[in-house]
Write a protein that holds these residues in place. Sequence first.
Motif, PDB file in Angstrom:
ATOM      1  N   ALA A 182       6.196  -5.620  46.296  1.00  0.00           N
ATOM      2  CA  ALA A 182       5.908  -5.024  44.994  1.00  0.00           C
ATOM      3  C   ALA A 182       6.708  -5.710  43.893  1.00  0.00           C
ATOM      4  O   ALA A 182       7.567  -5.112  43.247  1.00  0.00           O
ATOM      5  CB  ALA A 182       6.212  -3.534  45.031  1.00  0.00           C
ATOM      6  N   ALA A 183       6.399  -6.984  43.660  1.00  0.00           N
ATOM      7  CA  ALA A 183       7.126  -7.771  42.671  1.00  0.00           C
ATOM      8  C   ALA A 183       6.301  -8.031  41.417  1.00  0.00           C
ATOM      9  O   ALA A 183       6.761  -8.717  40.510  1.00  0.00           O
ATOM     10  CB  ALA A 183       7.569  -9.107  43.289  1.00  0.00           C
ATOM     11  N   GLY A 184       5.096  -7.507  41.373  1.00  0.00           N
ATOM     12  CA  GLY A 184       4.240  -7.703  40.203  1.00  0.00           C
ATOM     13  C   GLY A 184       4.250  -6.479  39.305  1.00  0.00           C
ATOM     14  O   GLY A 184       5.269  -5.805  39.150  1.00  0.00           O
ATOM     15  N   ARG A 185       3.089  -6.169  38.731  1.00  0.00           N
ATOM     16  CA  ARG A 185       2.992  -5.010  37.855  1.00  0.00           C
ATOM     17  C   ARG A 185       2.716  -3.726  38.629  1.00  0.00           C
ATOM     18  O   ARG A 185       3.042  -2.637  38.171  1.00  0.00           O
ATOM     19  CB  ARG A 185       1.877  -5.226  36.833  1.00  0.00           C
ATOM     20  CG  ARG A 185       2.130  -6.370  35.871  1.00  0.00           C
ATOM     21  CD  ARG A 185       1.009  -6.452  34.864  1.00  0.00           C
ATOM     22  NE  ARG A 185       1.054  -7.685  34.097  1.00  0.00           N
ATOM     23  CZ  ARG A 185       0.102  -8.067  33.265  1.00  0.00           C
ATOM     24  NH1 ARG A 185      -0.960  -7.312  33.110  1.00  0.00           N
ATOM     25  NH2 ARG A 185       0.215  -9.200  32.594  1.00  0.00           N
ATOM     26  N   LEU A 186       2.071  -3.842  39.770  1.00  0.00           N
ATOM     27  CA  LEU A 186       1.760  -2.664  40.566  1.00  0.00           C
ATOM     28  C   LEU A 186       3.017  -2.190  41.291  1.00  0.00           C
ATOM     29  O   LEU A 186       3.628  -2.957  42.039  1.00  0.00           O
ATOM     30  CB  LEU A 186       0.660  -2.974  41.581  1.00  0.00           C
ATOM     31  CG  LEU A 186      -0.667  -3.495  41.019  1.00  0.00           C
ATOM     32  CD1 LEU A 186      -1.661  -3.716  42.147  1.00  0.00           C
ATOM     33  CD2 LEU A 186      -1.240  -2.529  39.987  1.00  0.00           C
ATOM     34  N   THR A 187       3.397  -0.963  41.083  1.00  0.00           N
ATOM     35  CA  THR A 187       4.611  -0.434  41.692  1.00  0.00           C
ATOM     36  C   THR A 187       4.427  -0.258  43.195  1.00  0.00           C
ATOM     37  O   THR A 187       3.303  -0.193  43.701  1.00  0.00           O
ATOM     38  CB  THR A 187       4.983   0.924  41.089  1.00  0.00           C
ATOM     39  OG1 THR A 187       3.965   1.884  41.444  1.00  0.00           O
ATOM     40  CG2 THR A 187       5.096   0.831  39.570  1.00  0.00           C
ATOM     41  N   TYR A 188       5.556  -0.152  43.906  1.00  0.00           N
ATOM     42  CA  TYR A 188       5.485   0.049  45.358  1.00  0.00           C
ATOM     43  C   TYR A 188       4.816   1.385  45.679  1.00  0.00           C
ATOM     44  O   TYR A 188       4.030   1.480  46.624  1.00  0.00           O
ATOM     45  CB  TYR A 188       6.881   0.004  45.974  1.00  0.00           C
ATOM     46  CG  TYR A 188       6.856   0.131  47.482  1.00  0.00           C
ATOM     47  CD1 TYR A 188       6.558  -0.972  48.285  1.00  0.00           C
ATOM     48  CD2 TYR A 188       7.110   1.350  48.112  1.00  0.00           C
ATOM     49  CE1 TYR A 188       6.512  -0.868  49.664  1.00  0.00           C
ATOM     50  CE2 TYR A 188       7.070   1.467  49.487  1.00  0.00           C
ATOM     51  CZ  TYR A 188       6.763   0.359  50.255  1.00  0.00           C
ATOM     52  OH  TYR A 188       6.714   0.472  51.624  1.00  0.00           O
ATOM     53  N   THR A 189       5.113   2.415  44.881  1.00  0.00           N
ATOM     54  CA  THR A 189       4.510   3.725  45.111  1.00  0.00           C
ATOM     55  C   THR A 189       2.998   3.654  45.002  1.00  0.00           C
ATOM     56  O   THR A 189       2.269   4.145  45.871  1.00  0.00           O
ATOM     57  CB  THR A 189       5.058   4.755  44.114  1.00  0.00           C
ATOM     58  OG1 THR A 189       6.471   4.874  44.279  1.00  0.00           O
ATOM     59  CG2 THR A 189       4.402   6.110  44.310  1.00  0.00           C
ATOM     60  N   PHE A 190       2.523   3.010  43.944  1.00  0.00           N
ATOM     61  CA  PHE A 190       1.076   2.899  43.738  1.00  0.00           C
ATOM     62  C   PHE A 190       0.448   2.045  44.839  1.00  0.00           C
ATOM     63  O   PHE A 190      -0.612   2.388  45.384  1.00  0.00           O
ATOM     64  CB  PHE A 190       0.795   2.300  42.356  1.00  0.00           C
ATOM     65  CG  PHE A 190      -0.676   2.182  42.048  1.00  0.00           C
ATOM     66  CD1 PHE A 190      -1.398   3.289  41.638  1.00  0.00           C
ATOM     67  CD2 PHE A 190      -1.332   0.974  42.169  1.00  0.00           C
ATOM     68  CE1 PHE A 190      -2.752   3.181  41.347  1.00  0.00           C
ATOM     69  CE2 PHE A 190      -2.687   0.860  41.888  1.00  0.00           C
ATOM     70  CZ  PHE A 190      -3.403   1.972  41.466  1.00  0.00           C
ATOM     71  N   THR A 191       1.104   0.930  45.190  1.00  0.00           N
ATOM     72  CA  THR A 191       0.568   0.051  46.226  1.00  0.00           C
ATOM     73  C   THR A 191       0.547   0.759  47.579  1.00  0.00           C
ATOM     74  O   THR A 191      -0.396   0.577  48.363  1.00  0.00           O
ATOM     75  CB  THR A 191       1.409  -1.239  46.322  1.00  0.00           C
ATOM     76  OG1 THR A 191       1.538  -1.823  45.020  1.00  0.00           O
ATOM     77  CG2 THR A 191       0.739  -2.249  47.240  1.00  0.00           C
ATOM     78  N   SER A 192       1.563   1.554  47.857  1.00  0.00           N
ATOM     79  CA  SER A 192       1.596   2.327  49.101  1.00  0.00           C
ATOM     80  C   SER A 192       0.435   3.325  49.145  1.00  0.00           C
ATOM     81  O   SER A 192      -0.175   3.541  50.200  1.00  0.00           O
ATOM     82  CB  SER A 192       2.921   3.080  49.226  1.00  0.00           C
ATOM     83  OG  SER A 192       4.007   2.193  49.256  1.00  0.00           O
ATOM     84  N   GLU A 193       0.146   3.930  48.007  1.00  0.00           N
ATOM     85  CA  GLU A 193      -0.987   4.852  47.938  1.00  0.00           C
ATOM     86  C   GLU A 193      -2.303   4.123  48.196  1.00  0.00           C
ATOM     87  O   GLU A 193      -3.202   4.650  48.863  1.00  0.00           O
ATOM     88  CB  GLU A 193      -1.014   5.545  46.571  1.00  0.00           C
ATOM     89  CG  GLU A 193       0.153   6.499  46.350  1.00  0.00           C
ATOM     90  CD  GLU A 193       0.230   7.013  44.926  1.00  0.00           C
ATOM     91  OE1 GLU A 193      -0.581   6.546  44.085  1.00  0.00           O
ATOM     92  OE2 GLU A 193       1.095   7.861  44.645  1.00  0.00           O
ATOM     93  N   LEU A 194      -2.401   2.897  47.667  1.00  0.00           N
ATOM     94  CA  LEU A 194      -3.600   2.093  47.942  1.00  0.00           C
ATOM     95  C   LEU A 194      -3.734   1.809  49.430  1.00  0.00           C
ATOM     96  O   LEU A 194      -4.822   1.912  50.004  1.00  0.00           O
ATOM     97  CB  LEU A 194      -3.545   0.767  47.172  1.00  0.00           C
ATOM     98  CG  LEU A 194      -3.720   0.784  45.665  1.00  0.00           C
ATOM     99  CD1 LEU A 194      -3.642  -0.645  45.120  1.00  0.00           C
ATOM    100  CD2 LEU A 194      -5.051   1.410  45.274  1.00  0.00           C
TER     101      LEU A 194
END
Length: 356
Positions: free
Chosen positions: A139-151
């Motif tokens: 999660a090094a871009g604009r998408l947060t780890y929380t949001f990416t985890s939800e995806l």
Amino acid sequence: MRLLQRLKGGMGSQTQGHSNYAYTTARVRAMKGKLLSKETYPRLMNMQISEITRFIQEVEYKEDVDQLARSYEDVDLIEHALNRNLAVTFNKLLNISEGELNFLISEYLKKYDIWNIKTILRGKHCDASTDDILESIVAAGRLTYTFTSELAAKPTYEDVIAALSASECYSILKDYNGTNLSDIENRLDKNYYYDLFQAIGDPKTKDRKLFTKFIQTDIDLKNLVTLFRLKRYGITDPLMADLLIEGGLKLHFKEMERMLSLSFEDFLVQLENTPYWEEISDCCGPKMESLIHVETRLKKLRLKSAESFSHVYPLSIVPIMDYILSKENEVSNLRMIVRGKEVGLSDEEIRDQLVI
């Protein structure tokens, strides 16, 4: 909500304002000085996985290991700690930079958003578990780890794409039908470079020109890897030109298109006329059984060229790009060592894939 606002609003407003190049590059020089030395890797090769875990806790990965030790162990702990550290490190770059510099770094790091989206879609395509998908998320871009985890936890790829309906890449993602993943991935990669060149704009200043060359070199080397893989497996279909990315520095698109129809042997002959041949000639040959050596050599060339660019204009974004590549390479090397040990690769097999 904040994430969606960032996705909808874009980064245009951040192009204005003061850019603190001197401060940020000074901080980056200090950060680069903390990277593992070349002499460290032979020592790591002689360690067990538990010893490697203790070692990285003593350097720049302590907080990451400590944070994740309750959830993971052994190789999985190291894998997640490396990914977390990479994300934290690159977010730090965004936090210490300002104005135009912050904007350009942010645009460059969007490659991790693309990587994460592709990783999630591949995971859904292969019915991978959420944990397996998260193992490769950075999660090094604009998408947060929380949001990416939800995806990653979404049950289907349709749900993933629907959750990204406000993102810049939705116009591409909406065309995914579950069977055309390679095409979608290719379009995402090309769009990333298009947007990056748009962010750079017309490179009139010296530092912008160097940054442009940095990105163009990246494209050249990615295209070379693609060509090697196609040629090595006997693929001569001219339609494969769609896998190549336009905008490289030294490899013209028409020239690469002509290479597509050649046999592997003739392809190597044509490469002799390119500026990159000298760097890879000693590990190339018609009977080469693996592409590991040439791909490793191209990665080394990428690092070498980035460092060279950074010395030309030390008060620019290029030294920061040099650091990003060096940090990525450190994480890649550590991952290669522990994963190699886990699956029982010989020291020689692991060493061949390290970029030192």
